[in-house]
Design an enzyme around this catalytic site. Structure first.
Site, short mmCIF file in Angstrom:
data_model
loop_
_atom_site.label_atom_id
_atom_site.label_comp_id
_atom_site.label_asym_id
_atom_site.label_seq_id
_atom_site.Cartn_x
_atom_site.Cartn_y
_atom_site.Cartn_z
N THR A 36 0.85 -1.18 0.00
CA THR A 36 0.00 0.00 0.00
C THR A 36 0.89 1.24 0.00
OG1 THR A 36 -1.77 -1.13 1.14
CG2 THR A 36 -1.73 1.25 1.36
N THR A 53 -4.03 0.73 -2.56
CA THR A 53 -3.84 -0.31 -1.55
C THR A 53 -3.91 -1.74 -2.07
OG1 THR A 53 -4.47 -0.95 0.69
CG2 THR A 53 -6.27 -0.57 -0.83
N ASP A 59 -9.89 -7.45 3.38
CA ASP A 59 -10.49 -6.26 4.01
C ASP A 59 -11.99 -6.44 4.23
OD1 ASP A 59 -8.65 -4.41 4.85
OD2 ASP A 59 -8.38 -3.49 2.89
N GLY A 68 -0.62 1.45 6.15
CA GLY A 68 -0.51 0.98 7.54
C GLY A 68 -1.70 0.17 8.02
N GLY A 69 -2.53 -0.32 7.08
CA GLY A 69 -3.66 -1.16 7.49
C GLY A 69 -4.56 -0.40 8.45
O1 DON Z 1 -7.44 -0.52 2.46
C1 DON Z 1 -7.00 -0.87 3.55
O2 DON Z 1 -7.40 -0.41 4.61
C2 DON Z 1 -5.87 -1.88 3.59
N1 DON Z 1 -5.86 -2.63 2.37
C3 DON Z 1 -4.58 -1.17 3.84
C4 DON Z 1 -3.42 -2.09 3.89
C5 DON Z 1 -2.16 -1.38 4.16
O3 DON Z 1 -2.11 -0.20 4.39
C6 DON Z 1 -0.95 -2.19 4.20
N2 DON Z 1 0.11 -1.37 4.65
N3 DON Z 1 1.07 -1.37 5.10
#
Ligand code: DON
Length: 350
Positions: free
Chosen positions: A161, A179, A203, A253-254
């Site tokens: 992402t 992402t 997700d 950052g999820g």
């Molecule tokens: O859209 C989202 O919330 C997730 N797919 C984000 C994943 C993400 O940021 C991974 N990062 N390090």
């Protein structure tokens, strides 16, 4: 030597010498064939040329890392009064070693055969770059190598992402997050098409009470249904004041994306930090379940930690949270940028 003198390259790569090499390969289970030898070509490379204090330095270009690294080293120590400090004096050794640590970190990532890999020679041998690379050197304390990463130059694409914040000279702003859920998505490569399939299905909430890879819970609102889009935490954000641009911010950052952007905004608007300070400041995160505060090292002072724990908060230290990119427009209209040291991020053009 006689065969090379008589026949040039063919005296080595063909004929008797080649036969002897191939026979030796067979004896030792080696791989080199007559065809390999015949096809080998010596290549003329343009030497790499740079400058150190008015001296012209001419050296070997990639596929050797030598010339590039040498110029980078010379440029890195150029600002230090080495002659005054003296040969192998304490400060001289420190400055040279800190330069070497940084240059070899770049070498490990960026240098290879230029016929196969785009080696960013111009960046690596730019005096300005090498000066800036030494900006965080302390002559009082070693920089742990774990804290030194290869730099990121334009043209780099993340496998994760990604967020970027941009403002042009007219004040047009872009805050953009793209992402996937984990590195390399589902790890399925579409043969012949040149791209990977993502793993965004994670997700969705697969069932109530079952967390996704970021520990996020969900129910019907985010259950899997045909044609439905999964719930993201992406938070690309633009802030205006009285119709004028103030901030452009976002991060990967999820589940921690939202809280990282939240903290970065408060850092600027409430705590008076610069763009870089707002990004660099240690972060913490709470996402309802699990019921705990995840904290980066030094995010919460020891006395405050104790007071929180006394009052029922669970605190768990973890690794870096987010990789925020923030642009702040100052009252005089100038742009200030903060790129996250937690990642391989860069701020440019301001
Ligand atoms: O859209 C989202 O919330 C997730 N797919 C984000 C994943 C993400 O940021 C991974 N990062 N390090």
């Amino acid at each position: 030597m006689k065969r090379i003198a008589d026949q040039g390259r063919d005296g080595f790569y063909k004929g008797k010498t080649a036969d002897l090499i191939v026979a030796e390969m067979k004896r030792g289970n080696g791989l080199i064939t007559h065809k390999d030898l015949e096809e080998y070509q010596a290549v003329w490379r343009k030497p790499i040329v740079g400058e150190y204090k008015g001296y012209k330095v001419i050296s070997m270009p990639p596929p050797s890392s030598g010339g590039v690294a040498l110029l980078a080293l010379l440029q890195s120590v150029e600002k230090y009064p080495l002659a005054q400090w003296g040969f192998q004096a304490d400060s001289t050794v420190r400055a040279m070693v800190e330069a070497e640590r940084r240059v070899y970190a770049d070498r490990a990532t960026h240098l290879g055969d230029p016929d196969f890999y785009r080696v960013p020679v111009e960046h690596l041998t730019s005096a300005e770059y090498n000066r800036s690379r030494m900006a965080n050197v302390s002559l009082a304390k070693a920089t742990p190598s774990d804290e030194v990463k290869a730099s990121v130059f334009p043209g780099y694409e993340s496998e994760q992402t990604t967020h970027y914040s941009i403002v042009d000279k007219y004040g047009n702003a872009v805050s953009l997050t793209t992402t996937i859920n984990g590195s390399y998505g589902s790890c399925v490569w579409v043969h012949g098409a040149g791209f990977l399939l993502n793993n965004e299905m994670d997700d969705f909430s697969i069932k109530p009470g079952t967390p996704n890879m970021y520990g996020l819970l969900g129910g019907k609102a985010n259950s899997i249904e045909p044609g439905k889009r999964m719930l993201s935490a992406m938070t690309p954000t633009i802030i205006e004041k009285d119709g004028k641009l103030k901030m452009v911010v976002g991060t990967p950052g999820g589940s921690t994306i939202i809280t990282s952007v939240f903290q970065t905004i408060l850092n600027v608007l409430e705590f008076g930090m610069t763009a870089q300070q707002s990004v660099s400041a240690p972060r913490f995160h709470h996402q309802w379940k699990p019921d705990r505060i995840d904290v980066e090292a030094k995010a919460i002072r020891e006395d405050i930690r104790k007071s929180l724990e006394k009052d029922g908060y669970t605190i768990r230290q973890r690794g870096p949270i987010g990789r925020v990119e923030n642009i702040v427009v100052l009252p005089n209209g100038k742009y200030q940028a903060g790129a996250d040291h937690r990642g391989d991020d860069t701020a440019m053009g301001f």
